[in-house]
Write a protein that holds these residues in place. Sequence first.
Motif, PDB file in Angstrom:
ATOM      1  N   LEU A  10      23.475  29.372  12.208  1.00 41.08           N
ATOM      2  CA  LEU A  10      23.292  29.097  13.638  1.00 41.08           C
ATOM      3  C   LEU A  10      21.951  29.618  14.153  1.00 41.08           C
ATOM      4  CD1 LEU A  10      26.901  29.818  14.947  1.00 41.08           C
ATOM      5  CD2 LEU A  10      25.807  27.594  14.610  1.00 41.08           C
ATOM      6  N   GLN A  11      21.525  30.777  13.659  1.00 43.67           N
ATOM      7  CA  GLN A  11      20.225  31.323  14.065  1.00 43.67           C
ATOM      8  C   GLN A  11      19.087  30.412  13.602  1.00 43.67           C
ATOM      9  OE1 GLN A  11      20.311  35.242  12.358  1.00 43.67           O
ATOM     10  NE2 GLN A  11      21.399  36.131  14.100  1.00 43.67           N
ATOM     11  N   TYR A  46      15.776  23.260   5.996  1.00 49.22           N
ATOM     12  CA  TYR A  46      17.176  23.573   6.276  1.00 49.22           C
ATOM     13  C   TYR A  46      18.058  23.193   5.089  1.00 49.22           C
ATOM     14  CZ  TYR A  46      21.466  23.874   9.082  1.00 49.22           C
ATOM     15  OH  TYR A  46      22.690  24.207   9.567  1.00 49.22           O
ATOM     16  N   GLU A  85      19.309  27.158  13.001  1.00 48.77           N
ATOM     17  CA  GLU A  85      19.368  25.954  13.838  1.00 48.77           C
ATOM     18  C   GLU A  85      18.762  26.222  15.209  1.00 48.77           C
ATOM     19  OE1 GLU A  85      23.421  24.603  13.951  1.00 48.77           O
ATOM     20  OE2 GLU A  85      23.413  24.028  11.842  1.00 48.77           O
ATOM     21  N   HIS A  86      19.049  27.395  15.769  1.00 46.96           N
ATOM     22  CA  HIS A  86      18.501  27.750  17.086  1.00 46.96           C
ATOM     23  C   HIS A  86      16.971  27.849  17.026  1.00 46.96           C
ATOM     24  CE1 HIS A  86      18.157  29.535  21.037  1.00 46.96           C
ATOM     25  NE2 HIS A  86      17.401  30.466  20.502  1.00 46.96           N
ATOM     26  N   SER A  87      16.445  28.454  15.964  1.00 49.15           N
ATOM     27  CA  SER A  87      14.985  28.578  15.869  1.00 49.15           C
ATOM     28  C   SER A  87      14.330  27.204  15.737  1.00 49.15           C
ATOM     29  CB  SER A  87      14.584  29.492  14.712  1.00 49.15           C
ATOM     30  OG  SER A  87      14.765  28.863  13.474  1.00 49.15           O
ATOM     31  N   TYR A  88      14.977  26.287  15.014  1.00 49.87           N
ATOM     32  CA  TYR A  88      14.444  24.933  14.897  1.00 49.87           C
ATOM     33  C   TYR A  88      14.448  24.239  16.258  1.00 49.87           C
ATOM     34  CZ  TYR A  88      14.719  25.208   9.779  1.00 49.87           C
ATOM     35  OH  TYR A  88      14.550  25.542   8.475  1.00 49.87           O
ATOM     36  N   ALA A  89      15.528  24.384  16.993  1.00 51.91           N
ATOM     37  CA  ALA A  89      15.615  23.763  18.317  1.00 51.91           C
ATOM     38  C   ALA A  89      14.555  24.346  19.250  1.00 51.91           C
ATOM     39  CB  ALA A  89      17.010  23.943  18.899  1.00 51.91           C
ATOM     40  N   ALA A  90      14.337  25.647  19.161  1.00 50.61           N
ATOM     41  CA  ALA A  90      13.323  26.291  20.007  1.00 50.61           C
ATOM     42  C   ALA A  90      11.927  25.771  19.669  1.00 50.61           C
ATOM     43  CB  ALA A  90      13.383  27.811  19.839  1.00 50.61           C
ATOM     44  N   GLU A  96      11.630  22.334  21.158  1.00 49.46           N
ATOM     45  CA  GLU A  96      11.496  22.456  22.610  1.00 49.46           C
ATOM     46  C   GLU A  96      10.073  22.880  22.980  1.00 49.46           C
ATOM     47  OE1 GLU A  96      13.562  24.632  26.462  1.00 49.46           O
ATOM     48  OE2 GLU A  96      13.988  25.411  24.460  1.00 49.46           O
ATOM     49  N   GLU A 138      26.580  32.749  10.885  1.00 46.96           N
ATOM     50  CA  GLU A 138      25.683  33.297  11.914  1.00 46.96           C
ATOM     51  C   GLU A 138      24.219  33.019  11.567  1.00 46.96           C
ATOM     52  OE1 GLU A 138      24.617  37.456  14.145  1.00 46.96           O
ATOM     53  OE2 GLU A 138      26.633  37.198  13.346  1.00 46.96           O
TER      54      GLU A 138
END
Length: 137
Positions: A40-41, A121, A43-48, A51, A37
């Motif tokens: 994944l969080q 990461y 990875e999500h913050s990196y993608a955000a 973006e 978890e």
Amino acid sequence: VERFSQEHVCYASGLEHSDELAFAQVYHSLIHSPALETLLQLEHSYAANVEQETLEFDRSRKKMESRHSKEMERVVSHLGTQFTDQDVNRLAAKQFEETEMFEARWSSSRMQLMESQRREYREWVSTVQADSLKADS
């Protein structure tokens, strides 16, 4: 098949010992652990972040393009009175160069961001794995 295997081994680059393979193995173990978890969080913050950078790039590019369009319209509308064909060509060349520099800066910035995220990461994954191994000992 035997000959192919021998030929392959002869030219293989030693990926079995590479950092990439080691990272892949550690990553694989983490995705099957309670750290999933958090992974994944992260990875999500990196993608955000990427973006957000992309949205800022698009906004800045549209602003620049609008300014270029207004500049060119002004020069073309006064062509023959205040400006010559040479002035139009110089303005077009200046705008082209500005656009190239703008895109190069943003591309470099985006690459730096992604490389920084990649390093961070990988360090995080390695630290979690090391901590996990210490806890198991």
